[in-house]
Design a protein around this motif. Structure first.
Motif, PDB file in Angstrom:
ATOM      1  N   LEU A 170       0.842  -1.181   0.000  1.00 29.95           N
ATOM      2  CA  LEU A 170       0.000   0.000   0.000  1.00 29.95           C
ATOM      3  C   LEU A 170       0.883   1.239   0.000  1.00 29.95           C
ATOM      4  O   LEU A 170       1.866   1.298   0.748  1.00 29.95           O
ATOM      5  CB  LEU A 170      -0.896  -0.002   1.252  1.00 29.95           C
ATOM      6  CG  LEU A 170      -1.960   1.070   1.393  1.00 29.95           C
ATOM      7  CD1 LEU A 170      -3.038   0.918   0.326  1.00 29.95           C
ATOM      8  CD2 LEU A 170      -2.596   0.975   2.789  1.00 29.95           C
ATOM      9  N   TRP A 171       0.555   2.212  -0.858  1.00 29.95           N
ATOM     10  CA  TRP A 171       1.289   3.471  -0.926  1.00 29.95           C
ATOM     11  C   TRP A 171       0.338   4.618  -0.600  1.00 29.95           C
ATOM     12  O   TRP A 171      -0.767   4.679  -1.128  1.00 29.95           O
ATOM     13  CB  TRP A 171       1.861   3.688  -2.322  1.00 29.95           C
ATOM     14  CG  TRP A 171       3.011   2.814  -2.690  1.00 29.95           C
ATOM     15  CD1 TRP A 171       2.956   1.585  -3.275  1.00 29.95           C
ATOM     16  CD2 TRP A 171       4.392   3.108  -2.500  1.00 29.95           C
ATOM     17  NE1 TRP A 171       4.218   1.092  -3.467  1.00 29.95           N
ATOM     18  CE2 TRP A 171       5.125   2.010  -3.003  1.00 29.95           C
ATOM     19  CE3 TRP A 171       5.078   4.199  -1.966  1.00 29.95           C
ATOM     20  CZ2 TRP A 171       6.508   1.959  -2.985  1.00 29.95           C
ATOM     21  CZ3 TRP A 171       6.460   4.152  -1.954  1.00 29.95           C
ATOM     22  CH2 TRP A 171       7.164   3.047  -2.446  1.00 29.95           C
ATOM     23  N   ILE A 172       0.786   5.545   0.249  1.00 37.40           N
ATOM     24  CA  ILE A 172      -0.010   6.724   0.590  1.00 37.40           C
ATOM     25  C   ILE A 172       0.882   7.956   0.505  1.00 37.40           C
ATOM     26  O   ILE A 172       1.919   8.022   1.173  1.00 37.40           O
ATOM     27  CB  ILE A 172      -0.605   6.622   2.009  1.00 37.40           C
ATOM     28  CG1 ILE A 172      -1.545   5.405   2.118  1.00 37.40           C
ATOM     29  CG2 ILE A 172      -1.368   7.902   2.365  1.00 37.40           C
ATOM     30  CD1 ILE A 172      -2.045   5.154   3.532  1.00 37.40           C
ATOM     31  N   HIS A 173       0.492   8.909  -0.323  1.00 38.43           N
ATOM     32  CA  HIS A 173       1.164  10.213  -0.366  1.00 38.43           C
ATOM     33  C   HIS A 173       0.130  11.250   0.032  1.00 38.43           C
ATOM     34  O   HIS A 173      -0.855  11.470  -0.675  1.00 38.43           O
ATOM     35  CB  HIS A 173       1.701  10.497  -1.767  1.00 38.43           C
ATOM     36  CG  HIS A 173       2.253  11.884  -1.918  1.00 38.43           C
ATOM     37  ND1 HIS A 173       2.144  12.612  -3.077  1.00 38.43           N
ATOM     38  CD2 HIS A 173       2.918  12.695  -1.038  1.00 38.43           C
ATOM     39  CE1 HIS A 173       2.713  13.794  -2.927  1.00 38.43           C
ATOM     40  NE2 HIS A 173       3.185  13.864  -1.684  1.00 38.43           N
ATOM     41  N   SER A 174       0.333  11.879   1.184  1.00 37.89           N
ATOM     42  CA  SER A 174      -0.638  12.829   1.723  1.00 37.89           C
ATOM     43  C   SER A 174       0.114  13.900   2.497  1.00 37.89           C
ATOM     44  O   SER A 174       1.002  13.595   3.287  1.00 37.89           O
ATOM     45  CB  SER A 174      -1.622  12.108   2.648  1.00 37.89           C
ATOM     46  OG  SER A 174      -2.400  13.018   3.378  1.00 37.89           O
ATOM     47  N   HIS A 175      -0.249  15.159   2.298  1.00 39.53           N
ATOM     48  CA  HIS A 175       0.478  16.251   2.944  1.00 39.53           C
ATOM     49  C   HIS A 175       0.442  16.131   4.464  1.00 39.53           C
ATOM     50  O   HIS A 175       1.476  16.225   5.129  1.00 39.53           O
ATOM     51  CB  HIS A 175      -0.102  17.591   2.503  1.00 39.53           C
ATOM     52  CG  HIS A 175       0.410  18.032   1.164  1.00 39.53           C
ATOM     53  ND1 HIS A 175       0.956  19.265   0.916  1.00 39.53           N
ATOM     54  CD2 HIS A 175       0.494  17.360  -0.020  1.00 39.53           C
ATOM     55  CE1 HIS A 175       1.332  19.354  -0.348  1.00 39.53           C
ATOM     56  NE2 HIS A 175       1.058  18.213  -0.932  1.00 39.53           N
ATOM     57  N   GLN A 176      -0.756  15.918   5.036  1.00 39.50           N
ATOM     58  CA  GLN A 176      -0.875  15.838   6.493  1.00 39.50           C
ATOM     59  C   GLN A 176      -1.806  14.708   6.917  1.00 39.50           C
ATOM     60  O   GLN A 176      -2.593  14.835   7.842  1.00 39.50           O
ATOM     61  CB  GLN A 176      -1.374  17.175   7.061  1.00 39.50           C
ATOM     62  CG  GLN A 176      -0.390  18.320   6.881  1.00 39.50           C
ATOM     63  CD  GLN A 176      -0.869  19.605   7.535  1.00 39.50           C
ATOM     64  OE1 GLN A 176      -1.644  19.587   8.488  1.00 39.50           O
ATOM     65  NE2 GLN A 176      -0.406  20.742   7.040  1.00 39.50           N
ATOM     66  N   LEU A 177      -1.749  13.566   6.211  1.00 43.94           N
ATOM     67  CA  LEU A 177      -2.555  12.379   6.505  1.00 43.94           C
ATOM     68  C   LEU A 177      -4.053  12.632   6.371  1.00 43.94           C
ATOM     69  O   LEU A 177      -4.864  11.974   7.018  1.00 43.94           O
ATOM     70  CB  LEU A 177      -2.221  11.814   7.899  1.00 43.94           C
ATOM     71  CG  LEU A 177      -0.807  11.262   8.074  1.00 43.94           C
ATOM     72  CD1 LEU A 177      -0.626  10.676   9.468  1.00 43.94           C
ATOM     73  CD2 LEU A 177      -0.488  10.203   7.016  1.00 43.94           C
ATOM     74  N   ASP A 178      -4.413  13.581   5.522  1.00 46.29           N
ATOM     75  CA  ASP A 178      -5.807  13.795   5.111  1.00 46.29           C
ATOM     76  C   ASP A 178      -6.835  13.694   6.232  1.00 46.29           C
ATOM     77  O   ASP A 178      -7.626  12.751   6.281  1.00 46.29           O
ATOM     78  CB  ASP A 178      -6.179  12.803   4.016  1.00 46.29           C
ATOM     79  CG  ASP A 178      -5.590  13.188   2.677  1.00 46.29           C
ATOM     80  OD1 ASP A 178      -5.561  14.388   2.373  1.00 46.29           O
ATOM     81  OD2 ASP A 178      -5.156  12.289   1.948  1.00 46.29           O
ATOM     82  N   PRO A 179      -6.865  14.665   7.154  1.00 50.44           N
ATOM     83  CA  PRO A 179      -7.920  14.656   8.172  1.00 50.44           C
ATOM     84  C   PRO A 179      -9.301  14.606   7.523  1.00 50.44           C
ATOM     85  O   PRO A 179      -9.568  15.280   6.535  1.00 50.44           O
ATOM     86  CB  PRO A 179      -7.705  15.992   8.905  1.00 50.44           C
ATOM     87  CG  PRO A 179      -6.261  16.322   8.667  1.00 50.44           C
ATOM     88  CD  PRO A 179      -5.960  15.820   7.280  1.00 50.44           C
ATOM     89  N   GLY A 180     -10.158  13.764   8.076  1.00 48.02           N
ATOM     90  CA  GLY A 180     -11.491  13.594   7.532  1.00 48.02           C
ATOM     91  C   GLY A 180     -11.586  12.499   6.496  1.00 48.02           C
ATOM     92  O   GLY A 180     -12.682  12.119   6.093  1.00 48.02           O
ATOM     93  N   LEU A 181     -10.442  11.977   6.081  1.00 46.74           N
ATOM     94  CA  LEU A 181     -10.446  10.913   5.078  1.00 46.74           C
ATOM     95  C   LEU A 181      -9.700   9.685   5.595  1.00 46.74           C
ATOM     96  O   LEU A 181     -10.304   8.650   5.857  1.00 46.74           O
ATOM     97  CB  LEU A 181      -9.809  11.417   3.774  1.00 46.74           C
ATOM     98  CG  LEU A 181      -9.908  10.492   2.559  1.00 46.74           C
ATOM     99  CD1 LEU A 181     -11.373  10.208   2.225  1.00 46.74           C
ATOM    100  CD2 LEU A 181      -9.196  11.119   1.362  1.00 46.74           C
ATOM    101  N   LEU A 182      -8.390   9.791   5.777  1.00 47.25           N
ATOM    102  CA  LEU A 182      -7.621   8.646   6.261  1.00 47.25           C
ATOM    103  C   LEU A 182      -7.939   8.296   7.712  1.00 47.25           C
ATOM    104  O   LEU A 182      -7.662   7.176   8.158  1.00 47.25           O
ATOM    105  CB  LEU A 182      -6.118   8.919   6.117  1.00 47.25           C
ATOM    106  CG  LEU A 182      -5.582   8.966   4.687  1.00 47.25           C
ATOM    107  CD1 LEU A 182      -4.105   9.306   4.684  1.00 47.25           C
ATOM    108  CD2 LEU A 182      -5.825   7.651   3.959  1.00 47.25           C
TER     109      LEU A 182
END
Length: 302
Positions: A170-182
């Motif tokens: 699994l790969w995740i690229h997110s600026h700040q771990l996507d509050p409200g999503l992740l």
């Protein structure tokens, strides 16, 4: 298709109608109090039917695919729920639709079952409505090509699907771990299942601002802290990578969800499309190699 103590097969309606209706009567009429006259209709004779049976050949689950590509009459006997029967039925119907050359499939999900369908890539469509006295949500899954993600509800659904359908990577690229999503409940549950599976799994998370994540106290941090060997995390350090505004989630099943504007939910997604997901993975691999370990998050025990 076989599971633990059961098997699922496409069956001819004339030969198996008694078994199919026995399951549907037990779930819809006796348990959910749907009027008996609504349980069967004219579409039964023209639909593709799947039947789940236990090790003794007794029917335990049923479902159908109508000629217009709608999955319905999904029913699993109470003692068999939570044991993979429903998912096996759904996957068999999706494959039947794919084999028939359909570009997409749709369904009407009872509201408590929405997460069950989102795990297999079904996206919510339209408003909640009532059918047979029960609240439902229209959902669809594209079988050929990519789909545009336009709403927060669809973003949550596809994120849940990509995590749930991951095999080992699994790969995740997110600026700040996507509050409200992740950190949404269905996604967190999918990540927990991924991280606690018996066979080895690996997730690579690339972020832009570890200090902001630590300050915000993302619910994901506890999971990352408990399973550091599964969830590896780095922060971008190259100026080119720091300028990236996009966000991306992908797995090793060829599923992906890409957002050109990482702070927004709208983007493009696809299931089982390795030709589209592979270049994204190659790009994330290069970003990973240029990024640094997150000392800010190690300070809280990671």
């Amino acid at each position: 298709m076989a599971g633990s103590g059961f098997q699922v097969a496409v069956v001819p309606y004339p030969a198996q109608h008694a078994a199919l209706h026995r399951v549907r009567q037990a779930v819809f009429v006796q348990e959910q109090l749907v009027p008996a006259e609504l349980e069967a209709d004219a579409l039964d004779s023209t639909s593709v039917h799947v039947l789940a049976s236990d090790a003794h050949g007794q029917p335990i689950g049923a479902g159908r695919l109508t000629p217009d590509g709608r999955i319905g009459r999904m029913a699993v006997l109470a003692p068999w729920r939570g044991r993979g029967v429903g998912e096996a039925l759904l996957l068999a119907l999706v494959e039947a639709a794919r084999a028939a050359g359909r570009a997409e499939v749709s369904l009407h999900a009872q509201l408590p079952a929405r997460v069950f369908y989102t795990r297999q890539g079904f996206l919510p469509q339209g408003a909640v409505f009532e059918e047979a006295g029960i609240a439902h949500q229209g959902m669809r899954r594209v079988l050929a090509g990519a789909v545009n993600i336009a709403t927060a509800e669809q973003a949550l659904a596809i994120t849940t699907a990509v995590v749930h359908r991951a095999r080992r990577r699994l790969w995740i690229h997110s600026h700040q771990l996507d509050p409200g999503l992740l950190d949404a409940a269905p996604v967190l549950e999918a990540l927990r299942r991924f991280g606690s599976a018996r066979h080895p799994k690996q997730a690579w998370l690339i972020v832009h601002d570890a200090r902001a994540i630590a300050r915000a106290g993302s619910p994901l941090l506890g999971l990352l802290q408990r399973l550091p060997s599964v969830f590896r995390l780095r922060q971008v350090s190259d100026p080119v990578d720091q300028a990236l505004a996009s966000a991306c989630l992908l797995n090793d099943a060829g599923d992906y969800y890409f957002r050109l504007g990482g702070h927004r939910f709208d983007g493009e997604a696809g299931l089982a499309l390795p030709a589209r997901s592979r270049p994204l993975q190659d790009g994330l691999q290069r970003v990973w190699e240029r990024s640094r370990e997150c000392g800010e998050l190690r300070a809280i025990g990671l």
